[in-house]
Design a protein around this motif. Sequence first.
Motif, PDB file in Angstrom:
ATOM      1  N   THR A   1       0.817  -1.206   0.000  1.00 41.44           N
ATOM      2  CA  THR A   1       0.000   0.000   0.000  1.00 41.44           C
ATOM      3  C   THR A   1       0.857   1.263   0.000  1.00 41.44           C
ATOM      4  OG1 THR A   1      -1.810   1.163   1.116  1.00 41.44           O
ATOM      5  CG2 THR A   1      -0.151   0.138   2.520  1.00 41.44           C
TER       6      THR A   1
ATOM      7  N   SER B   1      -1.104   4.142   0.710  1.00 44.23           N
ATOM      8  CA  SER B   1      -2.343   4.843   1.047  1.00 44.23           C
ATOM      9  C   SER B   1      -2.132   6.268   1.554  1.00 44.23           C
ATOM     10  CB  SER B   1      -3.096   4.046   2.115  1.00 44.23           C
ATOM     11  OG  SER B   1      -4.234   4.750   2.565  1.00 44.23           O
TER      12      SER B   1
ATOM     13  N   ARG C   1      -4.548   7.679   3.374  1.00 45.86           N
ATOM     14  CA  ARG C   1      -5.580   7.824   4.401  1.00 45.86           C
ATOM     15  C   ARG C   1      -5.010   8.302   5.737  1.00 45.86           C
ATOM     16  NH1 ARG C   1     -10.314   3.264   4.963  1.00 45.86           N
ATOM     17  NH2 ARG C   1     -11.625   4.326   6.493  1.00 45.86           N
TER      18      ARG C   1
ATOM     19  N   HIS D   1       0.407  11.785   4.655  1.00 44.87           N
ATOM     20  CA  HIS D   1       0.310  12.718   3.538  1.00 44.87           C
ATOM     21  C   HIS D   1       1.675  13.112   2.980  1.00 44.87           C
ATOM     22  CE1 HIS D   1      -3.808  12.745   4.756  1.00 44.87           C
ATOM     23  NE2 HIS D   1      -3.562  13.371   5.890  1.00 44.87           N
TER      24      HIS D   1
ATOM     25  N   ARG E   1       4.795   7.745   2.335  1.00 41.90           N
ATOM     26  CA  ARG E   1       3.964   6.930   1.457  1.00 41.90           C
ATOM     27  C   ARG E   1       4.787   6.124   0.458  1.00 41.90           C
ATOM     28  NH1 ARG E   1      -1.257  10.290  -0.522  1.00 41.90           N
ATOM     29  NH2 ARG E   1      -1.554   8.291  -1.572  1.00 41.90           N
TER      30      ARG E   1
ATOM     31  N   THR F   1      -4.068   5.105  -5.589  1.00 42.71           N
ATOM     32  CA  THR F   1      -5.441   5.605  -5.608  1.00 42.71           C
ATOM     33  C   THR F   1      -5.475   6.886  -6.429  1.00 42.71           C
ATOM     34  OG1 THR F   1      -5.829   4.649  -3.427  1.00 42.71           O
ATOM     35  CG2 THR F   1      -7.395   6.313  -4.196  1.00 42.71           C
TER      36      THR F   1
ATOM     37  N   SER G   1      -8.744  11.815  -4.469  1.00 45.42           N
ATOM     38  CA  SER G   1      -9.093  11.901  -3.050  1.00 45.42           C
ATOM     39  C   SER G   1     -10.539  11.456  -2.848  1.00 45.42           C
ATOM     40  CB  SER G   1      -8.921  13.337  -2.552  1.00 45.42           C
ATOM     41  OG  SER G   1      -7.575  13.745  -2.663  1.00 45.42           O
TER      42      SER G   1
ATOM     43  N   SER H   1      -9.098   9.976   2.381  1.00 46.79           N
ATOM     44  CA  SER H   1      -7.864   9.566   1.718  1.00 46.79           C
ATOM     45  C   SER H   1      -7.479  10.698   0.773  1.00 46.79           C
ATOM     46  CB  SER H   1      -8.074   8.260   0.947  1.00 46.79           C
ATOM     47  OG  SER H   1      -6.898   7.894   0.247  1.00 46.79           O
TER      48      SER H   1
ATOM     49  N   ASN I   1      -5.280  12.401  -1.964  1.00 43.13           N
ATOM     50  CA  ASN I   1      -4.395  12.045  -3.076  1.00 43.13           C
ATOM     51  C   ASN I   1      -4.407  13.179  -4.095  1.00 43.13           C
ATOM     52  OD1 ASN I   1      -3.893   9.066  -2.319  1.00 43.13           O
ATOM     53  ND2 ASN I   1      -6.121   9.234  -2.293  1.00 43.13           N
TER      54      ASN I   1
END
Length: 286
Positions: A84, A86, A88, A91, A96, A114, A117, A125, A127
Amino acid sequence: MLTSNIIINLAPTGLVPSKNDNPFVPLSADEIVRDVGLCIAEGASIIHVHARDAEGLASADAELFADIIRNIRTACPDIVITATTSGRLWHEFEKRSAVLDLKGDAKPDMASLTLGSLNFSGSASINSPDMIQQLAAKMQARGIKPELEIFDLGMVNYAKVLIKKGLLTPPYYFNILLGNMASAQASLLHVATIVNDLPEESIWCLAGIGAAQLPMNSLGLAMGYGVRVGLEDNLWLDAARTDLASNLELVKRIAALAKLLGRPPATPEQTRQYLGLPSVSLAISI
């Protein structure tokens, strides 16, 4: 053309579920590896990995991922492993993307990406376009295939933006996740609209959140390339929430349905071929 064998992508842990929610959720590395091994034997060919710390909380620590990935590979060298990235809980790009720096037998074959957002029931989450492009570029540089996570139609369009920028190469692997309260719903109309807009050379699997898991998985078995299943997305065997599930029970049910439909689970080797992934020995040398 659809493949004759279906992909079972197991998401065993996720970021959120706890033992209080379901005692069968695997949290420690040993629990995850043991659970995954049982599910691989029943037909899972992709493992979507999240790591937890000693307190059972979600972690972006690359070394925790490395421990899980190495031990899964020891049990099943050919299995396809997704890590992952992610947005979520974290940031910062550095957190990440840390898992993308793993090398050798700890390097993941794929990583989640992903494509926008979105809101969940109690969190978001995040993005941003810049974050998505940075992650995609690093995956490309590291030879890690994006597992494209789609929650809404607009995210399909953003995949096309990345394709135009040269950040994605076919075949494209999409997980279509439906039934979240703030994104596309688990309906035939939403499935058809999203699938119809996917780029050519796409491999797509269906997933459902909560009670939507089994209906969407069933549709993915009948009409798609496979499913994503597991306790990350759904903790229950039944829609009435009277019977807590285990990952093994969820995978066994999907494998049985797949066989009834004449589309048995793909082996890890077949899944690598479908997704254009190299053999493990070549992948970990990059």
